[in-house]
Motif scaffolding. Structure first.
Motif, short mmCIF file in Angstrom:
data_model
loop_
_atom_site.label_atom_id
_atom_site.label_comp_id
_atom_site.label_asym_id
_atom_site.label_seq_id
_atom_site.Cartn_x
_atom_site.Cartn_y
_atom_site.Cartn_z
N ASP A 101 0.84 -1.20 0.00
CA ASP A 101 0.00 0.00 0.00
C ASP A 101 0.87 1.25 0.00
O ASP A 101 0.61 2.22 -0.72
CB ASP A 101 -0.91 -0.02 1.22
N GLU A 102 1.94 1.22 0.80
CA GLU A 102 2.88 2.35 0.83
C GLU A 102 3.61 2.49 -0.49
O GLU A 102 3.77 3.62 -1.01
CB GLU A 102 3.89 2.14 1.96
N ALA A 103 4.05 1.38 -1.07
CA ALA A 103 4.78 1.43 -2.34
C ALA A 103 3.91 1.95 -3.47
O ALA A 103 4.35 2.75 -4.31
CB ALA A 103 5.32 0.04 -2.68
N ILE A 104 2.66 1.50 -3.51
CA ILE A 104 1.74 1.97 -4.55
C ILE A 104 1.48 3.45 -4.40
O ILE A 104 1.45 4.21 -5.38
CB ILE A 104 0.43 1.16 -4.49
N GLU A 105 1.30 3.90 -3.16
CA GLU A 105 1.05 5.32 -2.91
C GLU A 105 2.25 6.17 -3.33
O GLU A 105 2.08 7.26 -3.92
CB GLU A 105 0.76 5.52 -1.42
N LYS A 106 3.46 5.68 -3.05
CA LYS A 106 4.67 6.44 -3.37
C LYS A 106 5.20 6.15 -4.77
O LYS A 106 6.18 6.74 -5.20
CB LYS A 106 5.76 6.13 -2.34
N ARG A 107 4.54 5.22 -5.48
CA ARG A 107 4.93 4.83 -6.85
C ARG A 107 6.38 4.34 -6.89
O ARG A 107 7.20 4.79 -7.70
CB ARG A 107 4.71 5.99 -7.82
N LYS A 108 6.66 3.38 -6.00
CA LYS A 108 7.98 2.79 -5.91
C LYS A 108 7.93 1.31 -6.28
O LYS A 108 6.91 0.64 -6.08
CB LYS A 108 8.55 2.93 -4.50
N LYS A 109 9.05 0.79 -6.79
CA LYS A 109 9.14 -0.63 -7.05
C LYS A 109 9.36 -1.39 -5.75
O LYS A 109 9.77 -0.82 -4.74
CB LYS A 109 10.31 -0.92 -8.01
N VAL A 110 9.05 -2.68 -5.79
CA VAL A 110 9.30 -3.55 -4.65
C VAL A 110 10.05 -4.79 -5.12
O VAL A 110 10.02 -5.14 -6.30
CB VAL A 110 7.98 -3.98 -3.96
N ALA A 111 10.72 -5.44 -4.18
CA ALA A 111 11.39 -6.71 -4.45
C ALA A 111 10.89 -7.73 -3.44
O ALA A 111 10.60 -7.39 -2.29
CB ALA A 111 12.91 -6.54 -4.36
N PHE A 112 10.78 -8.99 -3.88
CA PHE A 112 10.32 -10.03 -2.97
C PHE A 112 10.75 -11.40 -3.46
O PHE A 112 11.23 -11.56 -4.60
CB PHE A 112 8.79 -10.00 -2.83
N HIS A 113 10.59 -12.39 -2.60
CA HIS A 113 10.75 -13.79 -2.97
C HIS A 113 9.35 -14.38 -3.12
O HIS A 113 8.39 -13.88 -2.53
CB HIS A 113 11.56 -14.55 -1.93
N TYR A 114 9.25 -15.45 -3.89
CA TYR A 114 7.95 -16.04 -4.18
C TYR A 114 7.94 -17.50 -3.75
O TYR A 114 8.83 -18.28 -4.13
CB TYR A 114 7.64 -15.92 -5.67
N LEU A 115 6.95 -17.87 -2.93
CA LEU A 115 6.89 -19.21 -2.37
C LEU A 115 6.17 -20.19 -3.30
O LEU A 115 5.27 -19.81 -4.05
CB LEU A 115 6.15 -19.18 -1.03
N GLU A 116 6.58 -21.44 -3.24
CA GLU A 116 5.89 -22.50 -3.95
C GLU A 116 5.97 -23.79 -3.13
O GLU A 116 6.89 -23.99 -2.33
CB GLU A 116 6.50 -22.74 -5.34
N TYR A 117 4.97 -24.63 -3.30
CA TYR A 117 4.94 -25.90 -2.56
C TYR A 117 5.83 -26.94 -3.23
O TYR A 117 5.99 -26.96 -4.45
CB TYR A 117 3.51 -26.45 -2.48
N ARG A 118 6.36 -27.82 -2.39
CA ARG A 118 7.08 -29.00 -2.88
C ARG A 118 6.36 -30.24 -2.39
O ARG A 118 5.33 -30.16 -1.71
CB ARG A 118 8.54 -28.95 -2.41
N THR A 119 6.90 -31.39 -2.72
CA THR A 119 6.18 -32.63 -2.44
C THR A 119 6.03 -32.94 -0.96
O THR A 119 5.23 -33.79 -0.59
CB THR A 119 6.88 -33.81 -3.13
N ASP A 120 6.79 -32.26 -0.10
CA ASP A 120 6.60 -32.45 1.34
C ASP A 120 5.46 -31.58 1.87
O ASP A 120 5.23 -31.51 3.07
CB ASP A 120 7.89 -32.16 2.10
N LYS A 121 4.77 -30.88 0.96
CA LYS A 121 3.60 -30.05 1.26
C LYS A 121 3.96 -28.83 2.09
O LYS A 121 3.12 -28.28 2.81
CB LYS A 121 2.51 -30.87 1.95
N ARG A 122 5.20 -28.39 2.00
CA ARG A 122 5.65 -27.17 2.65
C ARG A 122 6.08 -26.17 1.59
O ARG A 122 6.43 -26.52 0.47
CB ARG A 122 6.80 -27.47 3.61
#
Length: 336
Positions: free
Chosen positions: A162-183
């Motif tokens: 919400d802050e980034a959108i208001e200030k029109r700034k880029k963001v960086a993040f990591h993206y999660l995905e499941y593996r076969t252990d269901k984590r």
């Protein structure tokens, strides 16, 4: 129960009683309020004190409803009957009706983007907006989905985005995905390093029980959608965000969320354009539910109906797959 309470707390305890024990179907007389003060708070107050504090709450702007009842009373001094008015049937009005709270709680319980513990905490807060009698009617809605996200960073991510959108700034993040252990684990590159996503954020939107970030990935010229419950380790960058109007397919216009959600019914990121489908007649309601009323119907007969709609390529493909063999794609003409 409190051992002893100072008189200055009387007004707060009366308000608490109204919040907990009253609603439109469960109204309280001044005597009943006095009984609850004694049994729940260890406090004694006469009728005049209770009435005075109730009137003060009304003056302070609290939404309290009551009934005026005429009463005849013998004046011991004159021996004459006197008419006066007794105030009774007090209850606190609510900002949300019970039906509205049920709808909100149901949406939370069956959402997939909220961690279970945070979902439960929000449900309890919503239940607290009504009387104790509301809770007894919510037992049949207590089930939480088993497949809810484990990501506890959701609310922090919402604040940062919400802050980034208001200030029109880029963001960086990591993206999660499941593996076969269901984590869940951060998505990695082919060399085994954690992949970092850098995007220009534009809007957050809920669709089909999931919460999405609508954005542009740095290395592409179109719009991307990422599941909010899979974003982690998000930070706001100093670099200015890319304007939505400059993206491929935006037509030089700012993001219109309503139009965007109509075209991306499954939140796939791909080209938009006019598509023509041949559907079975019984699918008309499903088409309108998914794509809205801007669709055009033509060539209707007992065997089928032709639908023309401006939408997202992958959304059309998913819709057709979902209703095989009752949908045939006649010819999408995508805008790219």
């Amino acid at each position: 129960m409190y051992a002893k309470q100072p008189k200055k707390l009387l007004i707060m305890n009366i308000l608490d009683i109204l919040q907990r024990y009253s609603d439109e179907k469960h109204r309280l007389s001044q005597r009943e309020i006095g009984d609850l003060l004694r049994s729940r708070y260890g406090m004694t107050a006469d009728r005049k004190a209770i009435k005075r504090n109730l009137m003060d709450l009304l003056e302070y702007g609290f939404g309290i409803e009551y009934t005026e009842k005429p009463r005849s009373r013998l004046n011991p001094g004159t021996g004459q009957l006197e008419e006066n008015v007794v105030l009774t049937d007090f209850y606190l009005t609510r900002e949300f009706t019970d039906a509205e709270l049920r709808l909100l709680i149901g949406s939370l319980l069956f959402s997939q983007h909220l961690p279970r513990s945070q979902c439960n905490a929000l449900v309890e807060k919503l239940k607290g907006l009504s009387s104790q009698y509301f809770r007894s009617h919510m037992k049949h809605m207590s089930k939480i989905r088993e497949d809810q996200t484990d990501n506890r960073q959701l609310f922090l991510n919402i604040e940062l985005l919400d802050e980034a959108i208001e200030k029109r700034k880029k963001v960086a993040f990591h993206y999660l995905e499941y593996r076969t252990d269901k984590r869940q684990y951060p998505r990695i590159r082919s060399d085994g390093s954690v992949r970092e996503y850098v995007v220009s954020p534009y809007q957050m939107a809920a669709k089909e029980g999931k919460y999405y970030l609508i954005c542009n990935s740095d290395q592409y010229d179109d719009v991307a959608n990422y599941r909010m419950d899979r974003i982690c380790d998000l930070i706001i960058l100093e670099e200015s965000a890319r304007a939505f109007e400059t993206l491929k397919g935006a037509g030089g216009c700012a993001l219109n969320l309503e139009d965007y959600m109509k075209r991306h019914v499954y939140m796939y990121a791909s080209g938009d354009g006019m598509a023509r489908l041949r559907i079975a007649p019984f699918l008309v309601s499903d088409v309108i539910d998914l794509f809205g009323k801007d669709v055009t119907f033509s060539d209707e007969n007992d065997d089928g109906i032709t639908v023309t709609v401006y939408t997202n390529e992958m959304s059309i493909e998913q819709f057709a797959k979902s209703y095989v063999p009752h949908v045939t794609i006649l010819g999408p003409r995508l805008c790219g």
